[in-house]
Enzyme design. Structure first.
Site, PDB file in Angstrom:
ATOM      1  N   ASN A  45       0.854  -1.194   0.000  1.00  0.00           N
ATOM      2  CA  ASN A  45       0.000   0.000   0.000  1.00  0.00           C
ATOM      3  C   ASN A  45       0.882   1.233   0.000  1.00  0.00           C
ATOM      4  O   ASN A  45       2.108   1.133   0.143  1.00  0.00           O
ATOM      5  CB  ASN A  45      -1.009  -0.023   1.160  1.00  0.00           C
ATOM      6  CG  ASN A  45      -0.335   0.016   2.492  1.00  0.00           C
ATOM      7  OD1 ASN A  45       0.245   1.022   2.870  1.00  0.00           O
ATOM      8  ND2 ASN A  45      -0.380  -1.090   3.209  1.00  0.00           N
ATOM      9  N   ALA A  46       0.251   2.402  -0.135  1.00  0.00           N
ATOM     10  CA  ALA A  46       1.008   3.640  -0.335  1.00  0.00           C
ATOM     11  C   ALA A  46       1.867   4.026   0.863  1.00  0.00           C
ATOM     12  O   ALA A  46       2.852   4.751   0.712  1.00  0.00           O
ATOM     13  CB  ALA A  46       0.050   4.776  -0.686  1.00  0.00           C
ATOM     14  N   CYS A  53       3.494  -9.327   3.492  1.00  0.00           N
ATOM     15  CA  CYS A  53       4.202 -10.336   2.693  1.00  0.00           C
ATOM     16  C   CYS A  53       3.277 -11.498   2.327  1.00  0.00           C
ATOM     17  O   CYS A  53       2.283 -11.769   3.020  1.00  0.00           O
ATOM     18  CB  CYS A  53       5.383 -10.896   3.473  1.00  0.00           C
ATOM     19  SG  CYS A  53       6.771  -9.760   3.629  1.00  0.00           S
ATOM     20  N   GLU A  55       3.818 -14.680   2.623  1.00  0.00           N
ATOM     21  CA  GLU A  55       3.786 -15.719   3.662  1.00  0.00           C
ATOM     22  C   GLU A  55       2.806 -15.336   4.771  1.00  0.00           C
ATOM     23  O   GLU A  55       2.089 -16.187   5.305  1.00  0.00           O
ATOM     24  CB  GLU A  55       5.177 -15.917   4.283  1.00  0.00           C
ATOM     25  CG  GLU A  55       6.259 -16.349   3.301  1.00  0.00           C
ATOM     26  CD  GLU A  55       7.012 -15.174   2.693  1.00  0.00           C
ATOM     27  OE1 GLU A  55       6.386 -14.164   2.312  1.00  0.00           O
ATOM     28  OE2 GLU A  55       8.233 -15.280   2.597  1.00  0.00           O
ATOM     29  N   CYS A  86      11.458 -12.966   4.664  1.00  0.00           N
ATOM     30  CA  CYS A  86      12.089 -11.845   5.370  1.00  0.00           C
ATOM     31  C   CYS A  86      12.166 -12.158   6.869  1.00  0.00           C
ATOM     32  O   CYS A  86      11.559 -13.131   7.350  1.00  0.00           O
ATOM     33  CB  CYS A  86      11.306 -10.549   5.131  1.00  0.00           C
ATOM     34  SG  CYS A  86       9.792 -10.427   6.117  1.00  0.00           S
TER      35      CYS A  86
HETATM   36  N1  THU Z   1       8.107 -10.062   0.049  1.00  0.00           N
HETATM   37  C1  THU Z   1       7.302 -11.128   0.353  1.00  0.00           C
HETATM   38  O1  THU Z   1       6.070 -11.055   0.186  1.00  0.00           O
HETATM   39  N2  THU Z   1       7.889 -12.250   0.836  1.00  0.00           N
HETATM   40  C2  THU Z   1       9.227 -12.444   0.940  1.00  0.00           C
HETATM   41  O2  THU Z   1       9.657 -13.527   1.349  1.00  0.00           O
HETATM   42  C3  THU Z   1      10.153 -11.373   0.562  1.00  0.00           C
HETATM   43  C4  THU Z   1       9.529 -10.064   0.262  1.00  0.00           C
HETATM   44  C5  THU Z   1       7.475  -8.858  -0.505  1.00  0.00           C
HETATM   45  C6  THU Z   1       7.393  -7.672   0.406  1.00  0.00           C
HETATM   46  C7  THU Z   1       7.267  -6.544  -0.605  1.00  0.00           C
HETATM   47  O3  THU Z   1       5.894  -6.408  -1.001  1.00  0.00           O
HETATM   48  C8  THU Z   1       8.046  -7.023  -1.794  1.00  0.00           C
HETATM   49  O4  THU Z   1       8.200  -8.427  -1.640  1.00  0.00           O
HETATM   50  C9  THU Z   1       9.432  -6.395  -1.917  1.00  0.00           C
HETATM   51  O5  THU Z   1      10.129  -6.481  -0.733  1.00  0.00           O
END
Ligand code: THU
Length: 133
Positions: A45-46, A53, A55, A86
């Site tokens: 989002n903005a 994420c 997961e 992450c």
């Molecule tokens: N991101 C994930 O959804 N999962 C991960 O394991 C790594 C990063 C997303 C977060 C963000 O929306 C984009 O990837 C770039 O960091």
């Protein structure tokens, strides 16, 4: 579910990501300890730091549907580097994992490498730390 079906589902989940800011699409699939399948994708989002994420989305779906155990969690992202969860997601996965839980890191072409939570989050803080008599 066959591994090839899981890869197809991950590709589909990745394509549903809402990532207009990073342009980095991520898909996730959880196979719960009950054998159910849950999906997630990243939703930005903005207010950049508040994005969710892939997961985390899959974990929310799993819990909302009554499960509290991850047997396997898959994450798929593009690029040459491994898209490992992450730091924040490692802790979220930890909550619902056992030492047997498998964390599978995939690229759009398929499975790249598998880990345990101990590999990704050694010496972790978890539910046991909060137990007292
Ligand atoms: N991101 C994930 O959804 N999962 C991960 O394991 C790594 C990063 C997303 C977060 C963000 O929306 C984009 O990837 C770039 O960091």
């Amino acid at each position: 579910m066959e591994q090839s079906e899981i890869i197809s589902l991950l590709q589909e989940n990745m394509s549903k990501a809402y990532a207009p800011y990073s342009q980095f699409h991520v898909g996730s699939v959880i196979i719960s300890t009950e054998g159910e399948t849950y999906s997630g994708c990243n939703v930005e989002n903005a207010a950049y730091p508040l994005g969710v994420c892939a997961e985390a989305g899959a974990i929310s779906s799993m819990v909302q549907n009554g499960s509290k155990g991850i047997a396997e969690i898959y994450v798929m992202g593009s690029g040459e580097a491994l898209v490992t969860p992450c730091g924040g997601c490692r802790q979220k996965i930890r909550e619902f994992s056992t030492p047997e839980t498998k964390i599978h890191v995939c690229g759009p072409e398929g499975l790249r490498q598998s880990f345990t939570i101990e590999d990704l989050l050694p010496f972790s803080f978890g539910p046991n730390n909060l137990k007292h008599d």
